[in-house]
Design a protein around this motif. Structure first.
Motif, PDB file in Angstrom:
ATOM      1  N   ASP A 116       0.779  -1.252  -0.115  1.00 60.15           N
ATOM      2  CA  ASP A 116      -0.025  -0.034  -0.023  1.00 60.15           C
ATOM      3  C   ASP A 116       0.690   1.198   0.114  1.00 60.15           C
ATOM      4  N   GLY A 117       0.516   2.231  -0.757  1.00 66.45           N
ATOM      5  CA  GLY A 117       1.211   3.424  -0.816  1.00 66.45           C
ATOM      6  C   GLY A 117       2.123   3.407  -1.707  1.00 66.45           C
TER       7      GLY A 117
ATOM      8  N   CYS B 185       7.092   4.856  -4.298  1.00 66.43           N
ATOM      9  CA  CYS B 185       6.267   5.617  -3.365  1.00 66.43           C
ATOM     10  C   CYS B 185       5.199   6.311  -4.444  1.00 66.43           C
ATOM     11  N   ASP B 186       3.797   6.386  -3.993  1.00 67.59           N
ATOM     12  CA  ASP B 186       2.783   6.956  -4.804  1.00 67.59           C
ATOM     13  C   ASP B 186       3.007   8.310  -4.411  1.00 67.59           C
TER      14      ASP B 186
ATOM     15  N   ILE C   7      11.548   3.621   3.653  1.00 64.77           N
ATOM     16  CA  ILE C   7       9.998   3.177   3.469  1.00 64.77           C
ATOM     17  C   ILE C   7       9.505   4.456   2.717  1.00 64.77           C
ATOM     18  N   CYS C   8       8.008   4.290   2.512  1.00 62.06           N
ATOM     19  CA  CYS C   8       7.253   5.445   2.186  1.00 62.06           C
ATOM     20  C   CYS C   8       6.505   6.064   3.212  1.00 62.06           C
ATOM     21  N   SER C   9       6.844   7.481   3.379  1.00 62.55           N
ATOM     22  CA  SER C   9       6.030   7.942   4.512  1.00 62.55           C
ATOM     23  C   SER C   9       4.689   8.492   4.086  1.00 62.55           C
ATOM     24  N   GLY C  10       4.139   8.544   4.800  1.00 58.83           N
ATOM     25  CA  GLY C  10       2.644   9.036   4.794  1.00 58.83           C
ATOM     26  C   GLY C  10       1.811   7.734   5.307  1.00 58.83           C
ATOM     27  N   ALA C  11       2.262   6.705   5.377  1.00 66.81           N
ATOM     28  CA  ALA C  11       1.607   5.349   5.790  1.00 66.81           C
ATOM     29  C   ALA C  11       1.317   5.695   7.332  1.00 66.81           C
TER      30      ALA C  11
END
Length: 188
Positions: free
Chosen positions: A111-112, A139-140, A153-157
């Motif tokens: 996800d993300g 990352c989206d 990692i992708c922040s925002g999660a």
């Protein structure tokens, strides 16, 4: 009245003892091993399994479902499975892929993230020397996810997790708040 009182006290003690037995689950092994010393040697730790070192995704083509990504333990580029674990006996579990893993579609990524070719203007992570001919889980950015280079990692999660927690707590408190409002309505 005296015998009845004694019976009630005895019954409550018996009931309390029964509850303790059920809660703490006294087992026969606990009774037989009490006071004994442990004569067994501590378990030996097996060798730490690491993925094969690599430079490009093509170096990992021999092992199915692996990508050349940074190992979270020593930060070296290795052929790792989608969950950043080394392959076990040359096999990887069928899991969603993490950041910078090879992919075919968005359904392969966590996800993300989206499955896309890396654009030339991105210079984060290991993209400087990786081929841009391979689709990667990235990352989206269109939906607010940004690559966190430090943690890979992708922040925002974290924001999504906070929203989910807020919704869960709100749904638990909603009946209580509703009943308080109804009781206040009756008072006025």
């Amino acid at each position: 009245m005296q015998p009845l009182k004694r019976f009630t006290q005895c019954g409550s003690l018996t009931m309390l003892f029964g509850v303790f037995i059920i809660l703490f689950g006294v087992s026969s092994t606990a009774l037989t091993t009490f006071g004994k010393t442990n004569n067994q040697p501590p378990p030996t730790q097996g060798p730490i399994i690491k993925g094969r070192e690599c430079n490009t995704h093509d170096d990992c083509s021999a092992i199915d479902r692996t990508s050349c990504v940074k190992d979270p333990n020593d930060y070296k580029l290795r052929c790792l499975c989608g969950d950043d674990s080394p392959p076990s006996n040359g096999l990887c579990p069928d899991v969603l892929k993490g950041l910078r893993h090879k992919c075919n579609s968005n359904n392969d990524c966590e996800d993300g993230m989206v499955c896309q070719f890396e654009s030339n203007n991105r210079t984060t992570g290991v993209s400087k020397f990786m081929s841009s001919k391979t689709k990667l889980c990235l990352c989206d950015n269109d939906n607010g996810y940004v690559e966190d280079i430090l943690h890979d990692i992708c922040s925002g999660a974290n924001q999504l997790m906070l929203v989910n927690i807020f919704i869960s707590v709100s749904s638990l408190l909603a009946p209580f708040i509703y009943s308080v409002l109804m009781s206040m309505r009756k008072i006025f």
